[in-house]
Design a protein around this motif. Structure first.
Motif, short mmCIF file in Angstrom:
data_model
loop_
_atom_site.label_atom_id
_atom_site.label_comp_id
_atom_site.label_asym_id
_atom_site.label_seq_id
_atom_site.Cartn_x
_atom_site.Cartn_y
_atom_site.Cartn_z
N ASP A 151 0.83 -1.16 0.03
CA ASP A 151 0.16 0.07 0.09
C ASP A 151 0.91 1.51 -0.15
O ASP A 151 0.41 2.24 -0.51
CB ASP A 151 -0.97 0.00 1.21
CG ASP A 151 -1.63 -1.30 1.16
OD1 ASP A 151 -3.01 -1.23 0.86
OD2 ASP A 151 -1.45 -2.40 1.65
N SER A 154 1.66 1.89 -3.60
CA SER A 154 0.33 2.63 -4.57
C SER A 154 0.16 3.93 -3.95
O SER A 154 -0.43 4.82 -4.68
CB SER A 154 -0.93 1.77 -4.19
OG SER A 154 -1.11 1.50 -2.94
N LYS A 183 -2.50 -2.09 -6.24
CA LYS A 183 -3.39 -2.25 -5.22
C LYS A 183 -4.62 -1.40 -5.98
O LYS A 183 -4.52 -0.49 -6.38
CB LYS A 183 -3.04 -1.68 -3.54
CG LYS A 183 -2.09 -2.46 -3.19
CD LYS A 183 -2.59 -3.71 -2.66
CE LYS A 183 -3.69 -3.64 -1.83
NZ LYS A 183 -3.17 -3.79 -0.22
N TRP A 185 -7.39 -0.10 -4.73
CA TRP A 185 -8.04 1.30 -4.12
C TRP A 185 -7.85 2.41 -5.03
O TRP A 185 -8.72 3.33 -5.12
CB TRP A 185 -7.63 1.47 -2.85
CG TRP A 185 -6.08 2.03 -2.58
CD1 TRP A 185 -4.99 0.98 -2.56
CD2 TRP A 185 -5.65 3.29 -2.59
NE1 TRP A 185 -3.92 1.92 -2.54
CE2 TRP A 185 -4.31 3.32 -2.67
CE3 TRP A 185 -6.08 4.68 -2.91
CZ2 TRP A 185 -3.49 4.26 -2.58
CZ3 TRP A 185 -5.32 5.63 -2.80
CH2 TRP A 185 -4.23 5.68 -2.80
N TYR A 336 -4.43 -0.27 5.42
CA TYR A 336 -5.39 0.61 4.54
C TYR A 336 -5.40 2.14 4.82
O TYR A 336 -5.93 2.88 4.07
CB TYR A 336 -6.77 -0.01 4.61
CG TYR A 336 -6.99 -1.51 3.92
CD1 TYR A 336 -5.98 -2.22 3.31
CD2 TYR A 336 -8.25 -2.15 4.01
CE1 TYR A 336 -5.91 -3.23 2.91
CE2 TYR A 336 -8.31 -3.35 3.35
CZ TYR A 336 -7.44 -3.97 2.57
OH TYR A 336 -7.50 -5.19 2.01
N TRP A 339 -4.28 4.66 2.53
CA TRP A 339 -4.85 5.10 1.33
C TRP A 339 -5.17 6.49 1.46
O TRP A 339 -5.54 7.19 0.42
CB TRP A 339 -6.00 4.17 1.15
CG TRP A 339 -5.56 2.82 0.80
CD1 TRP A 339 -4.48 2.12 0.79
CD2 TRP A 339 -6.84 1.82 0.85
NE1 TRP A 339 -4.70 0.52 0.71
CE2 TRP A 339 -6.17 0.54 0.65
CE3 TRP A 339 -8.13 1.51 0.65
CZ2 TRP A 339 -6.63 -0.67 0.34
CZ3 TRP A 339 -8.68 0.35 0.34
CH2 TRP A 339 -8.00 -0.89 0.44
#
Length: 446
Positions: A151, A154, A183, A185, A336, A339
């Motif tokens: 993550d 990304s 990823k 998202w 997460y 993000w």
């Protein structure tokens, strides 16, 4: 909310001579020193007992070694939980050798973050300097998980893509699409861009062509349906303990309700929770997310039709969609939270103080996450009621952030209310015009 705050003027030179602290804060040297310090601290914490890098040396490294040997290329000759593009950052640390894989991973993440940081601060626009300090605070509050998963890769690409979006749209969409193939998202950010900008069909076209080029690589080597296996592997899994939907069963497990317990899924290498109704709840998550995404997107379309500038819609809609992706996800892994950084960075760059509320909410969410992961994670596995309480508050923060963004998008806001918003004039290596400065919003750039 975002529109209620007074706009921040952004002249090249303030009326009064800035103090020493202000000059230091806006100094690229100070920012780079802070960048290095934060990454050294976070990397040091991640290396402590290896708790922040478990996936790196237990999962990523074996995948990379098998692919390098030609024994098994995940996503090509076997199903994989990630999109195929993730194999690139997973294999790059092997350049440091098998024994140096972890150091290679940390260097990769640091270099990618440094590239995104450079794109952010070049031009020395005050709002972007503030956004840079915010990002460093975010990384420090989130801790080891901010650098210990895919993550992180990304997220840095998403920040670059958002900063480039109004300066070189094609390059921005290519970067955001590539991030999506690492990823999933960042697809939420692409959707927000399609809604917010008038060049939406060009964005769709570039994203489709880029995806076709990326997908062609594994297909040439016979990947077949393995290419899309990351979709089915996610739908078949149970409720991960950190997911918001798991909270009720985590409390049941904490108070020893029969049937509710934390267990380890050896196939997916995650801790999940069992109990009466977990299967039904898990099956509802994807439809709930899809419904929420449709409703939020329609609210964004409504905002566009009512004349709300893209400097308001893009960050708020991006943050809403990304947060919904987490809030209604049955996985809910600690990483997460990474993000959320990209929408906040572009929100601060565009709106300044107008985006301070979600910026603070996201910082709180990051800090709460580090409370239970990674160093006190064992207490969550017991599960200890106090740690479950922290997890509960953290999960509630997702819905607070989602509520703020939806309310901000819903309000009727005229163009003049966003007159203080600024569009970046520079985002290395692109410039809007020779000698250009960040300018107030006067219309859609497309």
């Amino acid at each position: 909310m975002g529109m209620e705050a007074a706009p921040v003027p952004a002249p090249a030179t303030p009326r009064a001579e800035p103090g020493a602290l202000r000059r230091a804060a806006y100094s690229p040297l100070s920012l780079w020193i802070a960048f290095l310090a934060v990454h050294l601290i976070v990397a040091g914490l991640a290396l402590d007992q290896g708790k922040g890098l478990g996936d790196v040396f237990l999962v990523y490294k074996p995948w990379a070694q098998l692919a390098a040997q030609g024994t098994q290329i995940v996503g090509v000759n076997s199903d994989w939980v990630y999109p195929f593009g993730a194999i690139v950052p997973i294999m790059l640390p092997l350049l440091f050798g098998s024994d140096g894989y972890v150091w290679g991973w940390l260097n990769l993440v640091t270099l990618l973050n440094a590239a995104a940081f450079a794109v952010l601060i070049v031009g020395r626009e005050p709002r972007r300097m503030i956004a840079a300090w915010w990002w460093l605070a975010f990384l420090l509050l989130l801790g080891p998980i901010a650098v210990g998963r895919l993550d992180a890769v990304s997220a840095s690409l998403a920040i670059v893509g958002l900063l480039w979006l109004t300066l070189h749209e094609r390059a921005a969409v290519v970067v955001l699409t590539a991030a999506t193939w690492i990823k999933v998202w960042p697809a939420a950010i692409l959707l927000a861009a399609v809604v917010a900008l008038r060049s939406r069909w060009h964005i769709v076209l570039v994203a489709v062509v880029t995806s076709a080029v990326i997908a062609a690589v594994p297909l040439i080597f016979g990947a077949g349906w393995h290419l899309l296996s990351f979709i089915t592997m996610q739908t078949d899994r149970g409720l991960q303990i950190e997911a918001p939907v798991s909270t009720i069963w985590m409390w049941q497990a904490a108070f020893h309700v029969p049937g509710a317990e934390v267990y380890y899924d050896r196939q997916l290498l995650t801790f999940q929770v069992s109990g009466q109704g977990t299967a039904a709840a898990g099956s509802l998550m994807n439809p709930l997310f899809a419904l929420t995404a449709i409703v939020v997107t329609l609210i964004g379309v409504r905002a566009v039709r009512r004349g709300t500038p893209y400097t308001r819609i893009l960050p708020e809609l991006s943050l809403a969609l990304v947060t919904a992706f987490i809030a209604f996800n049955k996985v809910g892994s600690p990483q997460y939270v990474v993000w959320l950084a990209a929408p906040v960075v572009i929100g601060l760059a565009y709106q300044g103080r107008g985006f301070r509320i979600p910026a603070i909410l996201v910082l709180v969410t990051a800090g709460l996450t580090q409370v239970f992961y990674p160093f006190l994670y064992d207490w969550l596995l017991v599960p200890d009621p106090a740690m479950v309480a922290v997890l509960t508050v953290r999960n509630l923060m997702y819905f607070v952030i989602l509520g703020w963004t939806v309310a901000a998008l819903w309000r009727k806001r005229h163009r003049q209310e966003a007159a203080g918003d600024l569009v970046p004039a520079h985002a290395w290596p692109f410039h809007s015009a020779p000698g250009a400065h960040a300018e107030p919003v006067g219309g859609d750039p497309r």
